[in-house]
Design a protein around this motif. Structure first.
Motif, PDB file in Angstrom:
ATOM      1  N   VAL A  72       0.851  -1.179   0.000  1.00  0.00           N
ATOM      2  CA  VAL A  72       0.000   0.000   0.000  1.00  0.00           C
ATOM      3  C   VAL A  72       0.895   1.241   0.000  1.00  0.00           C
ATOM      4  O   VAL A  72       1.932   1.259   0.655  1.00  0.00           O
ATOM      5  N   ASN A  73       0.485   2.268  -0.725  1.00  0.00           N
ATOM      6  CA  ASN A  73       1.233   3.523  -0.757  1.00  0.00           C
ATOM      7  C   ASN A  73       0.835   4.348   0.464  1.00  0.00           C
ATOM      8  O   ASN A  73      -0.123   5.104   0.433  1.00  0.00           O
ATOM      9  N   LEU A  74       1.561   4.169   1.564  1.00  0.00           N
ATOM     10  CA  LEU A  74       1.227   4.836   2.821  1.00  0.00           C
ATOM     11  C   LEU A  74       2.045   6.103   3.004  1.00  0.00           C
ATOM     12  O   LEU A  74       3.222   6.156   2.654  1.00  0.00           O
ATOM     13  N   GLN A  75       1.398   7.108   3.572  1.00  0.00           N
ATOM     14  CA  GLN A  75       2.030   8.377   3.870  1.00  0.00           C
ATOM     15  C   GLN A  75       1.749   8.711   5.337  1.00  0.00           C
ATOM     16  O   GLN A  75       0.617   8.549   5.787  1.00  0.00           O
ATOM     17  N   ASP A  76       2.763   9.133   6.058  1.00  0.00           N
ATOM     18  CA  ASP A  76       2.564   9.617   7.427  1.00  0.00           C
ATOM     19  C   ASP A  76       2.127  11.072   7.344  1.00  0.00           C
ATOM     20  O   ASP A  76       2.848  11.907   6.787  1.00  0.00           O
ATOM     21  N   ARG A  77       0.972  11.379   7.888  1.00  0.00           N
ATOM     22  CA  ARG A  77       0.424  12.727   7.788  1.00  0.00           C
ATOM     23  C   ARG A  77      -0.050  13.232   9.140  1.00  0.00           C
ATOM     24  O   ARG A  77      -0.538  12.462   9.958  1.00  0.00           O
ATOM     25  N   ARG A  78       0.095  14.524   9.344  1.00  0.00           N
ATOM     26  CA  ARG A  78      -0.434  15.205  10.515  1.00  0.00           C
ATOM     27  C   ARG A  78      -1.495  16.168  10.005  1.00  0.00           C
ATOM     28  O   ARG A  78      -1.184  17.160   9.351  1.00  0.00           O
ATOM     29  N   LEU A  79      -2.746  15.844  10.266  1.00  0.00           N
ATOM     30  CA  LEU A  79      -3.864  16.598   9.714  1.00  0.00           C
ATOM     31  C   LEU A  79      -4.572  17.374  10.817  1.00  0.00           C
ATOM     32  O   LEU A  79      -4.681  16.906  11.944  1.00  0.00           O
ATOM     33  N   TRP A  80      -5.087  18.550  10.458  1.00  0.00           N
ATOM     34  CA  TRP A  80      -5.853  19.353  11.406  1.00  0.00           C
ATOM     35  C   TRP A  80      -7.277  18.839  11.438  1.00  0.00           C
ATOM     36  O   TRP A  80      -7.923  18.683  10.410  1.00  0.00           O
ATOM     37  N   TRP A  81      -7.771  18.566  12.636  1.00  0.00           N
ATOM     38  CA  TRP A  81      -9.139  18.084  12.850  1.00  0.00           C
ATOM     39  C   TRP A  81      -9.927  19.219  13.487  1.00  0.00           C
ATOM     40  O   TRP A  81      -9.839  19.450  14.696  1.00  0.00           O
ATOM     41  N   PRO A  82     -10.706  19.981  12.689  1.00  0.00           N
ATOM     42  CA  PRO A  82     -11.379  21.164  13.237  1.00  0.00           C
ATOM     43  C   PRO A  82     -12.414  20.840  14.300  1.00  0.00           C
ATOM     44  O   PRO A  82     -12.563  21.589  15.273  1.00  0.00           O
ATOM     45  N   GLU A  83     -13.142  19.740  14.164  1.00  0.00           N
ATOM     46  CA  GLU A  83     -14.174  19.396  15.148  1.00  0.00           C
ATOM     47  C   GLU A  83     -13.568  19.070  16.504  1.00  0.00           C
ATOM     48  O   GLU A  83     -14.148  19.330  17.547  1.00  0.00           O
ATOM     49  N   GLY A  84     -12.404  18.446  16.506  1.00  0.00           N
ATOM     50  CA  GLY A  84     -11.716  18.120  17.756  1.00  0.00           C
ATOM     51  C   GLY A  84     -10.780  19.216  18.207  1.00  0.00           C
ATOM     52  O   GLY A  84     -10.226  19.157  19.298  1.00  0.00           O
ATOM     53  N   ASP A  85     -10.554  20.216  17.327  1.00  0.00           N
ATOM     54  CA  ASP A  85      -9.680  21.347  17.599  1.00  0.00           C
ATOM     55  C   ASP A  85      -8.272  20.890  17.978  1.00  0.00           C
ATOM     56  O   ASP A  85      -7.662  21.401  18.915  1.00  0.00           O
ATOM     57  N   LYS A  86      -7.746  19.897  17.235  1.00  0.00           N
ATOM     58  CA  LYS A  86      -6.394  19.403  17.470  1.00  0.00           C
ATOM     59  C   LYS A  86      -5.866  18.712  16.223  1.00  0.00           C
ATOM     60  O   LYS A  86      -6.612  18.456  15.276  1.00  0.00           O
ATOM     61  N   TYR A  87      -4.581  18.410  16.246  1.00  0.00           N
ATOM     62  CA  TYR A  87      -3.964  17.690  15.140  1.00  0.00           C
ATOM     63  C   TYR A  87      -4.154  16.186  15.324  1.00  0.00           C
ATOM     64  O   TYR A  87      -4.206  15.681  16.442  1.00  0.00           O
ATOM     65  N   VAL A  88      -4.199  15.469  14.198  1.00  0.00           N
ATOM     66  CA  VAL A  88      -4.339  14.015  14.187  1.00  0.00           C
ATOM     67  C   VAL A  88      -3.189  13.470  13.352  1.00  0.00           C
ATOM     68  O   VAL A  88      -2.972  13.914  12.224  1.00  0.00           O
ATOM     69  N   LYS A  89      -2.436  12.533  13.907  1.00  0.00           N
ATOM     70  CA  LYS A  89      -1.308  11.939  13.186  1.00  0.00           C
ATOM     71  C   LYS A  89      -1.687  10.522  12.773  1.00  0.00           C
ATOM     72  O   LYS A  89      -1.954   9.671  13.630  1.00  0.00           O
TER      73      LYS A  89
END
Length: 121
Positions: A72-89
């Motif tokens: 699988v072509n996997l990428q490590d990403r840190r995304l902003w989660w606006p509903e939780g008001d925090k980053y998700v890795k």
């Protein structure tokens, strides 16, 4: 004949004299236990659950078919989660990234029934 029996009995008696029980032996010195190795994560998308295809084939010019593994072509990403008001890795496949770009992170997580709180930092 008697000599042979006496010799065998003497041999058996001398053999038992040199053997000791395991409890009488000193315990072997053990090396100190090292810190546990970090766990290897499987190559699985955290959002969609996509994993490798182990049944793929390579077909040569002579049409010989050999097994290969398509990862699988996997990428490590840190995304902003606006509903939780925090980053998700997360480790995401590129297909999951396209889904997130189209629908948004919260909608995509609901679609695949993923709790984003466990990936929050």
């Amino acid at each position: 004949m008697v000599r042979r029996t006496v010799a065998l009995l003497a041999l058996a008696a001398s053999a038992t004299a040199f053997t000791t029980s395991r409890s009488a032996l000193p315990a072997p010195a053990r090396a100190p236990v090292a810190a546990a190795a970090p766990e290897m994560k499987f190559r699985v998308c955290d959002l969609t659950g996509k994993r490798r295809n182990a049944k793929a084939m390579t077909v040569t010019f002579s049409h010989t078919r050999n097994h290969k593994v398509q990862q699988v072509n996997l990428q490590d990403r840190r995304l902003w989660w606006p509903e939780g008001d925090k980053y998700v890795k997360m480790r995401l496949s590129t297909r999951a990234l396209k889904t997130i770009a189209k629908y948004g992170l919260n909608t995509a997580a609901k679609k695949y029934d993923v709790d984003l709180e466990q990936f929050a930092r």
